[in-house]
Structures are given as C-alpha cells and as structure tokens.
Design a protein around this motif. Structure first.
Motif, PDB file in Angstrom:
ATOM      1  N   UNK A  55       0.828  -1.209   0.000  1.00  0.00           N
ATOM      2  CA  UNK A  55       0.000   0.000   0.000  1.00  0.00           C
ATOM      3  C   UNK A  55       0.863   1.260   0.000  1.00  0.00           C
ATOM      4  N   UNK A  56       1.925   1.253   0.786  1.00  0.00           N
ATOM      5  CA  UNK A  56       2.780   2.437   0.847  1.00  0.00           C
ATOM      6  C   UNK A  56       3.582   2.612  -0.442  1.00  0.00           C
ATOM      7  N   UNK A  57       4.003   1.507  -1.065  1.00  0.00           N
ATOM      8  CA  UNK A  57       4.660   1.625  -2.369  1.00  0.00           C
ATOM      9  C   UNK A  57       3.682   2.155  -3.418  1.00  0.00           C
ATOM     10  N   UNK A  58       2.432   1.737  -3.287  1.00  0.00           N
ATOM     11  CA  UNK A  58       1.403   2.265  -4.188  1.00  0.00           C
ATOM     12  C   UNK A  58       1.274   3.770  -4.030  1.00  0.00           C
ATOM     13  N   UNK A  59       1.234   4.239  -2.773  1.00  0.00           N
ATOM     14  CA  UNK A  59       1.123   5.676  -2.522  1.00  0.00           C
ATOM     15  C   UNK A  59       2.351   6.435  -3.013  1.00  0.00           C
ATOM     16  N   UNK A  60       3.503   5.782  -2.984  1.00  0.00           N
ATOM     17  CA  UNK A  60       4.744   6.463  -3.378  1.00  0.00           C
ATOM     18  C   UNK A  60       4.958   6.465  -4.891  1.00  0.00           C
ATOM     19  N   UNK A  62       4.852   1.177  -8.812  1.00  0.00           N
ATOM     20  CA  UNK A  62       3.953   0.064  -9.128  1.00  0.00           C
ATOM     21  C   UNK A  62       4.631  -1.297  -9.114  1.00  0.00           C
ATOM     22  N   UNK A  63       5.904  -1.363  -9.467  1.00  0.00           N
ATOM     23  CA  UNK A  63       6.607  -2.655  -9.500  1.00  0.00           C
ATOM     24  C   UNK A  63       6.704  -3.242  -8.093  1.00  0.00           C
ATOM     25  N   UNK A  64       7.150  -2.405  -7.145  1.00  0.00           N
ATOM     26  CA  UNK A  64       7.262  -2.876  -5.762  1.00  0.00           C
ATOM     27  C   UNK A  64       5.882  -3.168  -5.177  1.00  0.00           C
ATOM     28  N   UNK A  65       4.894  -2.339  -5.509  1.00  0.00           N
ATOM     29  CA  UNK A  65       3.538  -2.567  -5.014  1.00  0.00           C
ATOM     30  C   UNK A  65       3.021  -3.919  -5.507  1.00  0.00           C
ATOM     31  N   UNK A 114       4.728  -6.599  -6.440  1.00  0.00           N
ATOM     32  CA  UNK A 114       5.464  -7.706  -5.816  1.00  0.00           C
ATOM     33  C   UNK A 114       4.992  -7.969  -4.392  1.00  0.00           C
ATOM     34  N   UNK A 115       4.790  -6.901  -3.630  1.00  0.00           N
ATOM     35  CA  UNK A 115       4.401  -7.099  -2.221  1.00  0.00           C
ATOM     36  C   UNK A 115       2.932  -7.476  -2.079  1.00  0.00           C
ATOM     37  N   UNK A 116       2.055  -7.001  -2.974  1.00  0.00           N
ATOM     38  CA  UNK A 116       0.670  -7.470  -2.938  1.00  0.00           C
ATOM     39  C   UNK A 116       0.615  -8.972  -3.213  1.00  0.00           C
ATOM     40  N   UNK A 117       1.430  -9.453  -4.158  1.00  0.00           N
ATOM     41  CA  UNK A 117       1.461 -10.891  -4.457  1.00  0.00           C
ATOM     42  C   UNK A 117       1.997 -11.682  -3.266  1.00  0.00           C
ATOM     43  N   UNK A 118       3.064 -11.188  -2.642  1.00  0.00           N
ATOM     44  CA  UNK A 118       3.630 -11.874  -1.466  1.00  0.00           C
ATOM     45  C   UNK A 118       2.598 -11.954  -0.351  1.00  0.00           C
ATOM     46  N   UNK A 119       1.874 -10.870  -0.133  1.00  0.00           N
ATOM     47  CA  UNK A 119       0.851 -10.857   0.911  1.00  0.00           C
ATOM     48  C   UNK A 119      -0.261 -11.845   0.591  1.00  0.00           C
ATOM     49  N   UNK A 120      -0.680 -11.897  -0.668  1.00  0.00           N
ATOM     50  CA  UNK A 120      -1.757 -12.808  -1.074  1.00  0.00           C
ATOM     51  C   UNK A 120      -1.385 -14.262  -0.818  1.00  0.00           C
ATOM     52  N   UNK A 148      -4.844 -10.107  -4.531  1.00  0.00           N
ATOM     53  CA  UNK A 148      -4.571 -10.449  -5.929  1.00  0.00           C
ATOM     54  C   UNK A 148      -5.110  -9.369  -6.866  1.00  0.00           C
ATOM     55  N   UNK A 149      -6.307  -8.862  -6.553  1.00  0.00           N
ATOM     56  CA  UNK A 149      -6.891  -7.809  -7.398  1.00  0.00           C
ATOM     57  C   UNK A 149      -6.028  -6.556  -7.378  1.00  0.00           C
ATOM     58  N   UNK A 150      -5.502  -6.202  -6.205  1.00  0.00           N
ATOM     59  CA  UNK A 150      -4.624  -5.035  -6.129  1.00  0.00           C
ATOM     60  C   UNK A 150      -3.338  -5.284  -6.916  1.00  0.00           C
ATOM     61  N   UNK A 151      -2.793  -6.496  -6.809  1.00  0.00           N
ATOM     62  CA  UNK A 151      -1.566  -6.806  -7.535  1.00  0.00           C
ATOM     63  C   UNK A 151      -1.777  -6.674  -9.041  1.00  0.00           C
ATOM     64  N   UNK A 152      -2.937  -7.124  -9.514  1.00  0.00           N
ATOM     65  CA  UNK A 152      -3.199  -7.051 -10.955  1.00  0.00           C
ATOM     66  C   UNK A 152      -3.284  -5.625 -11.461  1.00  0.00           C
ATOM     67  N   UNK A 153      -3.623  -4.694 -10.573  1.00  0.00           N
ATOM     68  CA  UNK A 153      -3.673  -3.282 -10.997  1.00  0.00           C
ATOM     69  C   UNK A 153      -2.283  -2.741 -11.311  1.00  0.00           C
TER      70      UNK A 153
END
Length: 409
Positions: A366-371, A374-377, A379-385, A398-403
C-alpha cells in the motif's frame, strides 16, 4: 428457538452449580446438556415461565445422573448431593431467588494462565457464551472433534492447576482481568476478520464478544479499559456493513461511510468521551480513541491523521508490538509521506511475530502504491496474497496486484 434467550443464562446457571458443587468440568458438561434439552423441548412448545430455573433443574439432574453412574464409593456423595438438590433447587417454572452474577468469576476461571490462549477462547465461548462445541468448531473452521479435544484439555488444565471458583487475589486481579479482556478481543477480531476460510466475517463471534464485554462492563462500570474495549468493538463493528461489496473486500478508504451503523458509532464515541482522560489510560482506550477519529471523519482525506499518529505514539509506549508499529507506519505515511512510513517498517521486518504473516507485505504494498512505485507494489501485494489463509483477503490482494502488473514488452 432464539439462542439469545439462552446465552445470557449460561453463566448464571453454571455459576450456581460450580459454587454449589465445585467440579467445573462436570458442571459445565451438565449445563451444555441442559441447553441441548432446552433447544429440543422448547422448539416445539412454550418456553417455561422461568427458563433459568428450568435449566438449573435439568443441569442438576444431569449431575445427579452422572454421580449415580460412578462407583459405589461415590454413591454416598451422590445421595448427599441429591438431598441438597431437593432442598435448594426449584422445579421448572418455579420462582428462583436472584443470584449474584457469576459471569466475571467464570471468565477468570476460563482464562486461567494454565490454559493456552486458543483454549481460553474456546472455553469462554462454551462455558460463558453458551455456544455449543459444534458452533465454536464451525466458527473457527476446525472439526468438532478437534474443538472437543481443545475444550477438554482446557478443563483438565484448570483442574490440574487446582483452580477454585473464586476471584483472583488483589495482587493477581489486574493481570487476570487483562487476560479476560484479551480473550474477548481475540474473539471479536476472529469474528471481524476471520483468519481463514471463505467468509470475511463471523458475525456470531463479534456479537458474542460484544455481548460478553457488555456484561463485564455492567459488573465493572468504573473500569476504563473495559469501557475502552467495548467502545473499540462498537466503533469497529459499525463499519462492517460497508467492508464488502458483492463479496469483495473494501479497504477503509473505499468504503461508503453512509452504510456505517450510526448508533454504534454514537455509543462508542460517548464511551470514549466519558472514559478517556478520567483515570489511568490503557491500550484499549487509546485504540478506541483512534477508531473514533476514523468513524467521525467524512473521508480518508478529512481524517485527523496527525492526532491518530500522536495516539499511536502513546499506544507504542503503553503496549509496544510490531502490529502497533505497522499501524503507526500508515499514519506516518499519511502525515509525513509514504517514504517515512516505509522507513519505519524496516524496524520490524525481522520480527518473527509479524514477518511470517501477510500484513507487513500488505502495508508495504500500500505504501509503495502511494509512493508511485507500481513494480514494488505489485510484488508485495502478491507476497501478501500468498501468505494469507483468508479467501476474501487473498482475492482482494490479488486484485490489487493485478492493478500494478509490469508493462509487457
């Protein structure tokens, strides 16, 4: 047959039996059998004028039957018990003098330090909450046999510790009360965000946690932390109607706040206002104050993030934990920018209490998304999923990662 009629009676009936006869395990089993008998008999006919007296009578008879089936050495004790029952327990529908509310004593007994936290939760829901073993097993997505063993071990641990049906000493009281409140908090959290399975919510658990916390609040009206925990539950549960849309999880920023339950917010804010600053401040009061700031804001942008950040600083002093730091990182990002929040997360990335779960990666994403990364966002959304056992949370992540899928060349 409305279970809400029976559940408030459980600690009343069980408390009478344990005070009278001791033997917590046998008394608790007898109450459970009486509850099942009530469900079967009352479903097809009228409810007795005095349900509490009916349950007490049936449970006592179950105890007597148990003692009759034991060895000849115990039969003399059973005779004495039978005589006592005749003298003190009225029949179904008869008047019964009001008894002292034993809810708090039972909670102290179920939350004994000799019992593991997961078993404390299970035993509390059964012995004080009145849920059947099958209902508890269903709520926690485990086989009924597994939950039966968990509850049995809890009762055996209490018996082995030599616990009696009495309040802790003055020296032990604060620590034991904190265990009780923590168990109620665990029950609420599991209901609000189920740790595994298809459903995000286990409404029966959140409702039971709130009901039991209200009962403790009634017994300890001057305790700020009890009030704080109740306020926290109410203010959090108020958002439940807006947490999903067509089965999909919605973060706080995307929720339609018009769907929030206003009476719960009003009651929670009033509790916080009456309690905070009028005595010793504890972690539940601070968390409730944070929840109140969120609930009173018209939007994420209108939220008083500086005040929330200050409160998280207080919370870290009162009850430091990686989860508190994780939440404070979000507030830091909203006040000082996502880079500052990401820097704070590095202080807990090696903490075993959190690095195996999914929340650290979810917040990082989420914080990488705000910053604007997108690449880091992604990767970390997938790891969290991959690390969550909750199906709704996994779908959301997964939906956030696909964005933020990397551009294909």
């Amino acid at each position: 047959m409305d279970p809400e009629l029976l559940r408030p009676l459980v600690p009343q009936v069980l408390g009478v039996l344990v005070r009278r006869y001791g033997q917590f395990e046998a008394c608790e089993d007898a109450v459970q059998e009486a509850l099942l008998a009530a469900v079967e008999q009352w479903a097809g006919g009228p409810v007795p004028d005095n349900p509490r007296a009916w349950l007490l009578t049936v449970a006592t008879r179950r105890l007597t039957d148990l003692w009759r089936s034991e060895s000849a050495r115990r039969r003399r004790e059973e005779t004495v018990a039978g005589q006592e029952v005749t003298q003190t327990v009225p029949g179904p529908g008869e008047d019964l003098a009001p008894e002292h509310d034993d809810t708090l004593r039972l909670l102290f007994l179920c939350c004994h330090p000799a019992v593991t936290p997961s078993s404390q939760v299970a035993l509390t829901l059964r012995a004080v909450g009145g849920l059947t073993t099958a209902e508890i097993a269903s709520a926690f997505l485990v086989p009924e046999a597994t939950m039966t063993r968990r509850i049995t071990r809890a009762k055996e641990s209490i018996a082995a510790a030599g616990s009696t049906f009495a309040e802790p000493s003055a020296e032990d009281w604060p620590a034991r009360l904190q265990v009780v409140l923590h168990v109620l908090y665990l029950i609420f959290n599991e209901g609000y965000t189920a740790s595994s399975g298809e459903q995000l919510h286990r409404v029966e658990l959140t409702a039971e946690a709130i009901r039991l916390t209200r009962a403790v609040r009634g017994l300890l009206p001057g305790d700020g932390e009890v009030a704080g925990l109740l306020a926290l539950m109410l203010l959090t549960d108020a958002r439940r109607p807006a947490r999903t849309r067509e089965g999909a999880l919605l973060p706080l920023a995307d929720q339609d706040r018009r769907l929030w339950t206003v009476p719960l917010i009003v009651e929670g804010v009033e509790l916080v206002s009456r309690t905070l600053g009028r005595g010793p401040v504890g972690p539940y009061q601070v968390q409730a104050a944070i929840a109140a700031l969120h609930d009173r804001a018209a939007s994420t942008e209108d939220t008083d993030w500086p005040q929330i950040l200050e409160l998280y600083g207080v919370l870290e002093e009162l009850a430091p934990s990686p989860v508190v730091t994780l939440n404070r990182a979000i507030a830091v990002a909203m006040v000082d920018g996502p880079a500052a929040g990401l820097a704070l997360l590095t202080t807990i990335e090696d903490d075993n209490r959190i690095k195996q779960g999914h929340r650290l990666d979810a917040v990082r994403a989420h914080l990488y998304e705000l910053s604007g990364d997108p690449v880091a966002a992604h990767a970390h959304y997938l790891r969290a999923a991959k690390r969550t056992s909750s199906v709704p949370e996994r779908r959301y992540l997964h939906a956030r990662a696909e964005m933020f899928l990397p551009a294909r060349r």
